[in-house]
Design a protein around this motif. Structure first.
Motif, short mmCIF file in Angstrom:
data_model
loop_
_atom_site.label_atom_id
_atom_site.label_comp_id
_atom_site.label_asym_id
_atom_site.label_seq_id
_atom_site.Cartn_x
_atom_site.Cartn_y
_atom_site.Cartn_z
N ALA A 1 -4.92 2.42 -8.53
CA ALA A 1 -5.02 1.85 -7.19
C ALA A 1 -6.45 1.94 -6.67
O ALA A 1 -7.31 2.62 -7.25
CB ALA A 1 -4.07 2.58 -6.24
N TYR A 2 -6.66 1.26 -5.54
CA TYR A 2 -7.93 1.26 -4.83
C TYR A 2 -7.70 1.72 -3.39
O TYR A 2 -6.60 1.58 -2.84
CB TYR A 2 -8.55 -0.14 -4.82
N THR A 3 -8.77 2.22 -2.78
CA THR A 3 -8.69 2.62 -1.37
C THR A 3 -10.08 2.53 -0.75
O THR A 3 -11.07 2.25 -1.44
CB THR A 3 -8.11 4.05 -1.24
N VAL B 1 -8.71 4.99 -8.00
CA VAL B 1 -7.80 6.06 -8.40
C VAL B 1 -7.36 5.81 -9.84
O VAL B 1 -6.78 4.77 -10.14
CB VAL B 1 -6.56 6.12 -7.49
N PHE C 1 -10.64 10.45 -9.11
CA PHE C 1 -11.09 9.49 -8.10
C PHE C 1 -12.56 9.18 -8.32
O PHE C 1 -13.36 10.08 -8.59
CB PHE C 1 -10.87 10.09 -6.71
N TRP D 1 1.99 7.04 -13.33
CA TRP D 1 1.82 5.67 -12.84
C TRP D 1 2.40 4.63 -13.81
O TRP D 1 2.89 3.58 -13.38
CB TRP D 1 0.35 5.37 -12.57
N ILE E 1 1.33 8.79 -8.75
CA ILE E 1 0.08 8.54 -9.46
C ILE E 1 0.07 9.27 -10.80
O ILE E 1 -0.42 8.74 -11.81
CB ILE E 1 -1.13 8.97 -8.60
N PRO F 1 -3.76 9.68 1.82
CA PRO F 1 -2.71 9.09 0.98
C PRO F 1 -2.31 9.94 -0.22
O PRO F 1 -1.14 9.99 -0.59
CB PRO F 1 -3.30 7.75 0.55
N TYR F 2 -3.29 10.62 -0.82
CA TYR F 2 -2.98 11.53 -1.92
C TYR F 2 -4.15 12.50 -2.05
O TYR F 2 -5.23 12.29 -1.47
CB TYR F 2 -2.76 10.75 -3.22
N TRP G 1 -4.38 3.86 2.91
CA TRP G 1 -3.34 3.91 1.88
C TRP G 1 -3.99 3.57 0.55
O TRP G 1 -5.19 3.31 0.46
CB TRP G 1 -2.22 2.91 2.20
N LEU G 2 -3.19 3.58 -0.50
CA LEU G 2 -3.65 3.17 -1.83
C LEU G 2 -3.04 1.82 -2.16
O LEU G 2 -1.82 1.65 -2.10
CB LEU G 2 -3.22 4.18 -2.90
N GLY H 1 0.83 -1.19 0.00
CA GLY H 1 0.00 0.00 0.00
C GLY H 1 0.87 1.24 0.00
O GLY H 1 1.83 1.36 0.77
#
Length: 308
Positions: A173-175, A154, A266, A53, A50, A87-88, A212-213, A5
């Protein structure tokens, strides 16, 4: 690929990019240095990773694969005494409404047949985002504050008119996301337009995110994840992303037909049933929410009354 993550952690008033591997937090710059990678490549933080990426994703995965071995050999130390920040910073937040049949039913929402409809997406202010451990402030304007655990997506590459088959390739990514909603502010009578989701969902602190991501490569199938939310230790929501009306890929494809998606955008992909409005109960000051998604993580936030 080892599960990992991407995190932003805070210590002594300063924020740093980190990487979580096997439930252990490492400083990303120190990890890069231990792997003989120029720390400047990760110095820009998670937002910069990101934004690029395609190049940074494989680098992060390589660093994650080596972290445990480096730690065992004494060349890398875990970060201690830190808290997780957001996280971002999302570039834009899109949110999908009534994307679970049972949630639509509990809200009294009458849906057209799936074959005759498309995702219903609104925008939520990017300034609503807060980290796990931070307070959700209840504005004096509302008495019906509610919760919604959602899978957060994301975007990791620029895309337009992407097909459903190719849509998942656009994800970085996912969160975990909690779409806090002031139900009594989602509707209004002073205009002929009766719904105002932007107002009811965009107050500061109405978007807990994190911790986190998790890169998309660490998640096998985003449509097979358990998701839950508890208030004061009592489970309110317990569902699965498999119950979505429109899949993650379908949501991305739909959005990309309207506009160009960019890295850092997002998407909050919808919530299962069990929200407060469906139960006839709402959040109050002192309530503690714990939102969890399988293979991603858990965020915790407490409601406080906003004072002005």
């Amino acid at each position: 690929m080892n599960w990992h993550g991407l995190a932003t952690y805070q210590r002594n008033g300063n924020k740093h990019p980190g990487l979580v591997v096997n439930d252990t937090l490492y400083d990303l710059a120190q990890l890069a240095k231990a792997c003989d990678v120029d720390p400047a490549r990760v110095a820009g933080g998670i937002d910069a990773l990101i934004a690029d990426w395609a190049g940074s994703g494989p680098l992060v995965a390589t660093l994650a694969d080596r972290a445990a071995q480096l730690a065992a050999s004494g060349r890398l130390a875990a970060v201690e005494g830190a808290t997780y920040a957001v996280p971002y910073q999302p570039r834009r937040i899109f949110a999908t409404a009534s994307n679970f049949y049972e949630h639509a039913d509990e809200m009294g929402t009458k849906l057209a047949a799936r074959s005759e409809s498309q995702p219903y997406i609104f925008m939520k202010a990017e300034t609503s985002v807060v980290a796990t451990g931070e307070n959700v402030q209840m504005p004096p304007e509302t008495s019906r504050l509610d919760w919604e655990v959602e899978l957060g997506v994301v975007i990791g590459k620029t895309c337009r008119h992407v097909s459903v088959d190719d849509a998942l390739s656009a994800i970085a990514a996912y969160t975990v996301f909690n779409d806090i909603s002031a139900r009594d502010l989602n509707r209004r009578t002073d205009y002929p337009f009766t719904h105002d989701w932007f107002r009811g969902k965009s107050f500061d602190t109405f978007g807990p995110m994190g911790p986190w991501l998790v890169p998309a490569g660490c998640i096998g199938d985003p449509q097979q994840l358990r998701m839950s939310l508890a208030v004061n230790g009592e489970t309110m929501q317990d569902g699965s992303t498999s119950e979505m009306i429109f899949s993650v890929a379908e949501q991305i494809a739909y959005l990309s037909r309207i506009l160009t998606l960019h890295p850092g955008d997002f998407i909050a992909t919808g919530t299962p049933d069990g929200v407060g409005m469906g139960r006839g109960m709402y959040l109050k000051a002192g309530d503690r929410m714990v939102a969890h998604i399988e293979n991603i993580g858990t965020i915790e936030n407490t409601v406080v009354q906003e004072s002005r």
